[in-house]
Design a protein around this motif. Structure first.
Motif, PDB file in Angstrom:
ATOM      1  N   VAL A  53       0.859  -1.179   0.000  1.00 16.48           N
ATOM      2  CA  VAL A  53       0.000   0.000   0.000  1.00 16.48           C
ATOM      3  C   VAL A  53       0.897   1.231   0.000  1.00 16.48           C
ATOM      4  O   VAL A  53       1.631   1.466   0.953  1.00 16.48           O
ATOM      5  CB  VAL A  53      -0.920   0.031   1.234  1.00 16.48           C
ATOM      6  N   ALA A  54       0.857   1.992  -1.076  1.00 14.38           N
ATOM      7  CA  ALA A  54       1.702   3.188  -1.172  1.00 14.38           C
ATOM      8  C   ALA A  54       3.148   2.852  -0.827  1.00 14.38           C
ATOM      9  O   ALA A  54       3.811   3.536  -0.065  1.00 14.38           O
ATOM     10  CB  ALA A  54       1.179   4.291  -0.254  1.00 14.38           C
ATOM     11  N   VAL A  62      -4.493  -8.021   2.103  1.00 11.75           N
ATOM     12  CA  VAL A  62      -4.638  -8.734   0.838  1.00 11.75           C
ATOM     13  C   VAL A  62      -5.083  -7.688  -0.166  1.00 11.75           C
ATOM     14  O   VAL A  62      -6.274  -7.528  -0.442  1.00 11.75           O
ATOM     15  CB  VAL A  62      -5.669  -9.865   0.933  1.00 11.75           C
ATOM     16  N   VAL A  63      -4.134  -6.941  -0.669  1.00 15.44           N
ATOM     17  CA  VAL A  63      -4.441  -5.809  -1.538  1.00 15.44           C
ATOM     18  C   VAL A  63      -3.506  -5.823  -2.742  1.00 15.44           C
ATOM     19  O   VAL A  63      -2.482  -6.490  -2.760  1.00 15.44           O
ATOM     20  CB  VAL A  63      -4.298  -4.463  -0.792  1.00 15.44           C
ATOM     21  N   PHE A  64      -3.881  -5.044  -3.740  1.00 15.89           N
ATOM     22  CA  PHE A  64      -3.127  -4.986  -4.985  1.00 15.89           C
ATOM     23  C   PHE A  64      -2.998  -3.532  -5.409  1.00 15.89           C
ATOM     24  O   PHE A  64      -3.784  -2.674  -5.010  1.00 15.89           O
ATOM     25  CB  PHE A  64      -3.843  -5.798  -6.071  1.00 15.89           C
ATOM     26  N   ARG A  65      -1.989  -3.270  -6.201  1.00 11.94           N
ATOM     27  CA  ARG A  65      -1.781  -1.908  -6.697  1.00 11.94           C
ATOM     28  C   ARG A  65      -1.590  -1.927  -8.201  1.00 11.94           C
ATOM     29  O   ARG A  65      -0.996  -2.865  -8.745  1.00 11.94           O
ATOM     30  CB  ARG A  65      -0.527  -1.284  -6.078  1.00 11.94           C
ATOM     31  N   THR A 118       0.769  -5.193  -9.209  1.00 12.28           N
ATOM     32  CA  THR A 118       1.578  -5.906  -8.236  1.00 12.28           C
ATOM     33  C   THR A 118       0.750  -6.241  -7.000  1.00 12.28           C
ATOM     34  O   THR A 118      -0.247  -5.586  -6.695  1.00 12.28           O
ATOM     35  CB  THR A 118       2.815  -5.076  -7.828  1.00 12.28           C
ATOM     36  N   GLY A 119       1.173  -7.284  -6.300  1.00 14.31           N
ATOM     37  CA  GLY A 119       0.613  -7.655  -5.004  1.00 14.31           C
ATOM     38  C   GLY A 119       1.764  -7.850  -4.055  1.00 14.31           C
ATOM     39  O   GLY A 119       2.515  -6.919  -3.773  1.00 14.31           O
ATOM     40  N   SER A 120       1.951  -9.062  -3.571  1.00 16.27           N
ATOM     41  CA  SER A 120       3.145  -9.347  -2.785  1.00 16.27           C
ATOM     42  C   SER A 120       4.384  -9.293  -3.670  1.00 16.27           C
ATOM     43  O   SER A 120       5.482  -8.987  -3.213  1.00 16.27           O
ATOM     44  CB  SER A 120       3.044 -10.736  -2.143  1.00 16.27           C
ATOM     45  N   TYR A 121       4.210  -9.640  -4.925  1.00 23.21           N
ATOM     46  CA  TYR A 121       5.263  -9.617  -5.944  1.00 23.21           C
ATOM     47  C   TYR A 121       4.683  -9.001  -7.207  1.00 23.21           C
ATOM     48  O   TYR A 121       3.467  -8.911  -7.369  1.00 23.21           O
ATOM     49  CB  TYR A 121       5.745 -11.044  -6.252  1.00 23.21           C
ATOM     50  N   GLY A 122       5.550  -8.608  -8.123  1.00 18.54           N
ATOM     51  CA  GLY A 122       5.087  -8.110  -9.400  1.00 18.54           C
ATOM     52  C   GLY A 122       4.303  -9.173 -10.147  1.00 18.54           C
ATOM     53  O   GLY A 122       4.642 -10.364 -10.089  1.00 18.54           O
ATOM     54  N   ILE A 123       3.263  -8.754 -10.878  1.00 15.02           N
ATOM     55  CA  ILE A 123       2.371  -9.709 -11.545  1.00 15.02           C
ATOM     56  C   ILE A 123       2.470  -9.608 -13.068  1.00 15.02           C
ATOM     57  O   ILE A 123       2.831 -10.561 -13.743  1.00 15.02           O
ATOM     58  CB  ILE A 123       0.922  -9.501 -11.075  1.00 15.02           C
ATOM     59  N   TYR A 427      -6.076   1.351 -16.403  1.00 12.16           N
ATOM     60  CA  TYR A 427      -5.512   2.516 -15.722  1.00 12.16           C
ATOM     61  C   TYR A 427      -5.611   2.413 -14.200  1.00 12.16           C
ATOM     62  O   TYR A 427      -4.915   3.114 -13.477  1.00 12.16           O
ATOM     63  CB  TYR A 427      -6.229   3.790 -16.180  1.00 12.16           C
ATOM     64  N   ARG A 428      -6.522   1.569 -13.729  1.00 11.86           N
ATOM     65  CA  ARG A 428      -6.693   1.443 -12.280  1.00 11.86           C
ATOM     66  C   ARG A 428      -7.314   0.092 -11.962  1.00 11.86           C
ATOM     67  O   ARG A 428      -7.870  -0.572 -12.851  1.00 11.86           O
ATOM     68  CB  ARG A 428      -7.594   2.553 -11.730  1.00 11.86           C
TER      69      ARG A 428
END
Length: 599
Positions: A53-54, A62-65, A118-123, A427-428
């Motif tokens: 997160v940021a 359990v989040v994604f960016r 990405t999450g815990s690692y790049g996707i 884009y999001r």
């Protein structure tokens, strides 16, 4: 030499007591091995899931960016964030940014970085570069130290997606970063694939001087499938093999530390730098075997091997038939059904075939030392209940990258989730995927609707699982069926205005994700009402049916000793009373009847 060897052993003994954060499974299906020329990269995040997160790593999230593409000023620096889930503690003082992330170092920024998810690692990034991961035990798991050992695989995967378009570029970049800036934490396997090529890179720390690190990479044979599950998979290294790349100091250092003797033949990366499987025998290798056996049964691979560094399973296999998208999802939904490791089988699966287990004392992620025989363990399935999320990325060379690349993302255990398409060009991310905590029940997050149903399914798994699979199949089949029309519309927009194409894909991804979560919540409500209190409650006909237990469960649980006669003492004195499931008409002494006919 003795001093170096003694130092290495002391560090090893200290570090293997630290549990690794994850127990993931990862695979890649090359384009020539798939039905439609797609490349598939799969990853399960089985450590309860973490998120960013940021730029802050949170163990409880359990989040994604979605990280947008950016232009950077000349001389800018890229901060490197410490990963507390790495298995390597942080040594020394750490500077903090406004988001309280621990900044462990900096590297020169490049002029332009790509957008990625990405999450815990790049996707996956906007150029269809895809990544998967699993954690491995290495001989040494060094601590992180500012400006000395600043990289773990999580940040390396993100930086690769920020800067690279191809799998080979990603491998070369990561190798250079490890050697230049050092590596800390557990051993790791990362997969990188683009629509035409796929590589595996494995890494660890532990150089004699405490800087740098080690890595080995191997290209996956076109037409093959590769699988890794918490153990190094690259074996003999050969300087003359153009399908392999590895750090220059690797062989010399292995000799200095007494790990390798050239007279033994080519250096075996997995055996020299790794220490085998997680936790117990077959923790890793059974998952590799299972996926290979599903895809290539003609090889008749045995589920049993001779040791932790077995060569019974090849580096990669050619599937007996091409793999499609749905089949790639199903690889993650397995509990060894129908095999010697079947977790749904009696008696441990219970009366309703629950494939999930509460961990026993020897199921934890502590590395066994050589010769250690633990009293017992459960089989480690591919679909496991601690899973926070999983995905299958899809890359296609016949489409523009922003359309051809998809991350099919699912929350909670793969067997009880629904994979939702996230296009590479969005884009999001949909709002429910931007937040979520294991410690706060929130049905507005993407995680909890799936986690709730997964937990409820365990009450009567063999009854509820088919209901889940039916809805899973319906939603995923609908999404797959929509692909041609959605992508044709996106391609039409792309030819006119790329921005509009990306906005269209963003809106479609968002709506599909929200609709899927809503459908899953409706399914959860129906399951809770229908399978309540151990009954089948027919809502339509307003009837209630007792599902009951199978006969073997009544027998195993001692049901036959319940209140069937008044002479309980006499009943309990009879040896080997069996449950028959039949009603008898008895004249005379019921105890005598039971003694004669039910023992």
């Amino acid at each position: 030499m003795a001093l170096v060897r003694g130092l290495v052993i002391s560090i090893l003994v200290f570090m293997i007591a630290i549990p690794a954060s994850f127990g993931c499974t990862t695979f890649v299906v090359t384009d020539e091995a798939s039905e439609d020329g797609s490349v598939f990269v799969g990853h399960t995040n089985d450590g309860f899931g973490t998120g960013l997160v940021a730029n802050r790593i949170r163990e409880d999230m359990v989040v994604f960016r979605h990280v947008p593409a950016k232009d950077h000023m000349e001389g800018a620096k890229r901060q490197v964030i410490y990963d507390p889930n790495s298995g390597g503690e942080f040594l020394g003082e750490a500077s903090s940014s406004e988001t309280e992330s621990v900044v462990i170092g900096e590297i020169p920024e490049i002029n332009h970085t790509y957008a990625y998810i990405t999450g815990s690692y790049g996707i996956i990034n906007e150029h269809q570069l895809m990544s998967g991961e699993c954690t491995d035990y290495a001989k040494i798991h060094p601590s992180a130290e500012k400006d000395k050992r600043i990289f773990y695989s999580s940040e390396l995967s993100n930086i690769a997606l920020e800067r690279c378009k191809t799998a080979r570029e990603a491998v070369l970049l990561i190798g250079d970063l490890i050697e230049t800036y050092g590596y800390y934490g557990t051993g790791e396997t990362l997969i990188f694939a683009d629509p035409e090529d796929a590589w595996v890179i494995e890494m660890c720390g532990g150089t004699p001087d405490g800087t740098g690190g080690y890595w080995a990479a191997q290209q996956i044979t076109p037409g093959h499938v590769f699988v890794a599950a918490n153990e190094f998979r690259i074996r003999e290294l050969d300087y003359n093999d153009h399908h392999q790349l590895f750090s220059e100091n690797l062989v010399d250092d292995a000799q200095k530390m007494g790990w390798y003797d050239p007279s033994d033949g080519p250096l075996d990366w997995a055996k020299v730098f790794g220490i085998g499987e997680y936790s117990h025998p077959y923790y890793s290798q059974s998952r590799v075997w299972r996926i290979m056996d599903i895809l290539a049964p003609s090889l008749k691979l045995s589920p049993y091997v001779e040791g932790p560094f077995s060569k019974a399973y090849p580096f990669s296999v050619k599937p007996d038939s091409p793999v499609n998208t749905s089949e790639s999802f199903s690889l993650f939904r397995d509990h060894y059904e129908g095999t010697v490791f079947d977790l749904t089988a009696a008696p441990a699966g219970g009366p309703f075939g629950d494939p999930y287990r509460v961990w026993g004392p020897f199921d934890l992620h502590d590395a066994p030392y050589e010769g250690e025989l633990k009293p017992g363990s459960w089989a480690r399935p591919i679909s496991t209940d601690p899973c926070g999320y999983s995905y299958v990325c899809q890359g296609r060379k016949d489409l523009p990258a922003i359309i051809g690349g998809i991350c099919w993302l699912g929350l909670s255990s793969p067997a009880e989730t629904c994979y939702v398409p996230f296009y590479a060009g969005i884009y999001r991310l949909p709002t429910p995927y931007l937040h979520g905590s294991h410690w706060e029940f929130n049905l507005n997050s993407a995680f909890w609707p799936f986690e709730l149903l997964q937990n409820w399914a365990r009450f009567m798994y063999n009854q509820i699982s088919p209901v889940i699979k039916a809805e899973q199949s319906r939603l995923e089949s609908d999404a797959l069926a929509r692909q041609p029309d959605i992508e044709a519309k996106a391609l039409e927009l792309y030819k006119q205005n790329i921005t509009e194409a990306r906005m269209f894909l963003t809106a479609y991804t968002d709506q599909t994700a929200v609709d899927t979560i809503n459908s899953w919540m409706n399914l959860t409500g129906k399951v809770i009402v229908t399978y309540r209190n151990g009954n089948y409650n027919d809502v339509r006909n307003k009837t209630i049916q007792n599902v009951g237990y199978p006969d073997w469960w009544y027998e195993l649980s001692g049901y036959q000793y319940g209140p069937r006669v008044y002479d309980m003492e006499g009943l309990q004195s009879i040896p080997d009373v069996k449950y028959t499931g039949k009603v008898a008409n008895v004249t005379g002494d019921p105890i005598a009847y039971i003694s004669e006919y039910q023992t």
